[in-house]
Design an enzyme around this catalytic site. Structure first.
Site, mmCIF file in Angstrom:
data_model
loop_
_atom_site.group_PDB
_atom_site.id
_atom_site.type_symbol
_atom_site.label_atom_id
_atom_site.label_comp_id
_atom_site.label_asym_id
_atom_site.label_seq_id
_atom_site.Cartn_x
_atom_site.Cartn_y
_atom_site.Cartn_z
ATOM 1 N N LYS A 1 -2.384 0.423 4.936
ATOM 2 C CA LYS A 1 -2.279 -0.685 5.884
ATOM 3 C C LYS A 1 -1.706 -0.237 7.222
ATOM 4 C CE LYS A 1 -3.490 -4.247 3.161
ATOM 5 N NZ LYS A 1 -4.492 -5.277 3.467
ATOM 6 N N ASP B 1 0.896 -9.937 1.314
ATOM 7 C CA ASP B 1 1.374 -9.623 -0.032
ATOM 8 C C ASP B 1 2.393 -8.493 0.026
ATOM 9 O OD1 ASP B 1 -0.021 -11.340 -1.901
ATOM 10 O OD2 ASP B 1 -1.853 -10.334 -1.278
#
Length: 408
Positions: A76, A121
């Site tokens: 990410k 998340d």
């Protein structure tokens, strides 16, 4: 469960998709990220696991280890900073900001009152918080009930303001959108929805760096035949899979590898999209040990790329993911021990499921000549959870990794 995608194509990468995501834009993103202090300037390793390949009856298994991408611990770190940089460049054209200068914090005074927000998340929020801290703008992160305290603390460490809700991931996305509208903040999300595609596109484009590094590493070690014939990709909302598949499809055209997307059984939004023929929602509880893949709704933008490129969609159970974590951590005489988090191992768990069935192996064309690519997308981003699931701390595995040397 596994389903063949009747819409998958083997043709030249279409121009309409190339206008959205392309190798050219991916390379531009990679260049911008090359000087960001929070990334490993050498990229991440591509490991071959010959013992695991022999166990599973395939010619080779390649694993791209994204745990070494940065101190952020996951892939990410490539998406959020690029999305933030491109957003700021669009938002303030009159300022003539320079992309590398933004990530170096050169314009922090001018951006002190600029605020971005996102639901997460864990990994996307952490990467966005780190990017915002580097840029010098404010960041608010919305967390749902199932995000661990460990992950919350890791995000807050980068200066983000945390908002907790009692619902699930999709409800946290709604809360982030509501807060953004109320406070005139900008949402930097890795999932798209109606009228919101630019930023998720930029996030996905950042993931092209992974594909570029894989191609470069494979070219250095390649013998006869293709570097890989099958690529197993994590599900989630579809962003990573779309970013990797689009790059390899544009590069390889009709000769692209077979793509298989894997997701938790209880968070099967992509599997359900394959059944419906359009972006759809999951049918289960969306509560999985694979926290980064516990997503209930497919990104419509990602689906534009996945529907014509992914050959198979499949679901796995949580215990299969845990077994895959343990196998990678264990290593062997010829396989380096790897720290792979809960969401990192979906591809391996899917491969194990496939090769255990003659019919599934036949359907996917996996045999003794197959070369399989896996992307281990994260390390122990929640160290306590990792130790509980694997039965060994990440530090212990890393110690064995440093001491490991291949034996013939």
């Amino acid at each position: 469960m596994l389903i063949a995608n009747p819409h998958a194509k083997r043709e030249t990468y279409p121009d309409d998709l190339k206008n959205i995501m392309s190798i050219q834009k991916a390379n531009e993103s990679r260049a911008w990220l090359s000087d960001w202090s929070r990334l490993n300037s050498d990229g991440t390793p591509l490991y071959s696991l010959p013992d695991l390949a022999a166990e599973l009856g395939v010619a080779d298994i390649l694993v791209k280890d994204e745990s070494e991408r940065s101190v952020l611990g996951s892939f990410k770190a490539l998406g959020a900073p690029i999305a933030l940089v491109r957003l700021i460049l669009r938002r303030f054209p009159e300022q003539c900001f320079e992309a590398r200068g933004l990530l170096a914090g050169e314009y922090s005074a001018a951006l002190a009152d600029f605020t971005v927000i996102s639901a997460t998340d864990g990994n996307h929020g952490r990467a966005l918080a780190a990017a915002a801290q580097s840029v010098g703008c404010r960041c608010v992160i919305v967390l749902h009930a199932n995000v661990s305290i460990e992950r919350e603390e890791a995000i807050a460490a980068y200066g983000a303001e945390i908002v907790r809700i009692s619902g699930n991931y999709d409800e946290s996305v709604e809360e982030a959108a509501a807060l953004a509208e109320k406070n005139d903040w900008l949402v930097v999300s890795d999932t798209s929805y109606d009228g919101y595609e630019e930023i998720p596109r930029d996030v996905m484009q950042g993931y092209g760096t992974i594909a570029a590094e894989i191609i470069e590493a494979a070219a250095q070690r390649q013998g006869s035949g293709p570097a890989f014939t099958h690529v197993f990709l994590q599900g989630g909302v579809g962003g990573l899979a779309a970013g990797i598949a689009s790059y390899l499809w544009e590069l390889c055209g009709e000769q692209r590898p077979t793509f298989i997307v894997v997701e938790p059984e209880q968070a099967d939004c992509l599997y359900q999209s394959a059944i419906a023929g359009k972006a759809a929602k999951a049918t289960g509880s969306v509560d999985s040990v694979m926290a980064g893949l516990a997503c209930g709704e497919t990104s419509p933008l990602a689906w534009k790329f996945l529907q014509p490129s992914v050959d198979f969609f499949m679901t796995i159970q949580d215990d299969e993911a845990v077994s895959a974590m343990r196998r990678l951590a264990a290593g062997s005489q010829r396989d380096i021990p790897l720290v792979a988090g809960e969401s990192a191992v979906a591809g391996l768990a899917g491969l194990v499921r496939v090769v255990a069935s003659n019919s599934l192996s036949s359907d996917l064309g996996i045999d003794g000549q197959s070369r399989v690519l896996l992307i281990s997308t994260e390390g122990a981003t929640a160290p306590g959870v990792y130790a509980e699931l694997v039965g060994e701390t990440a530090d212990s595995v890393l110690s064995r990794q440093k001491a490991w040397s291949p034996k013939a």
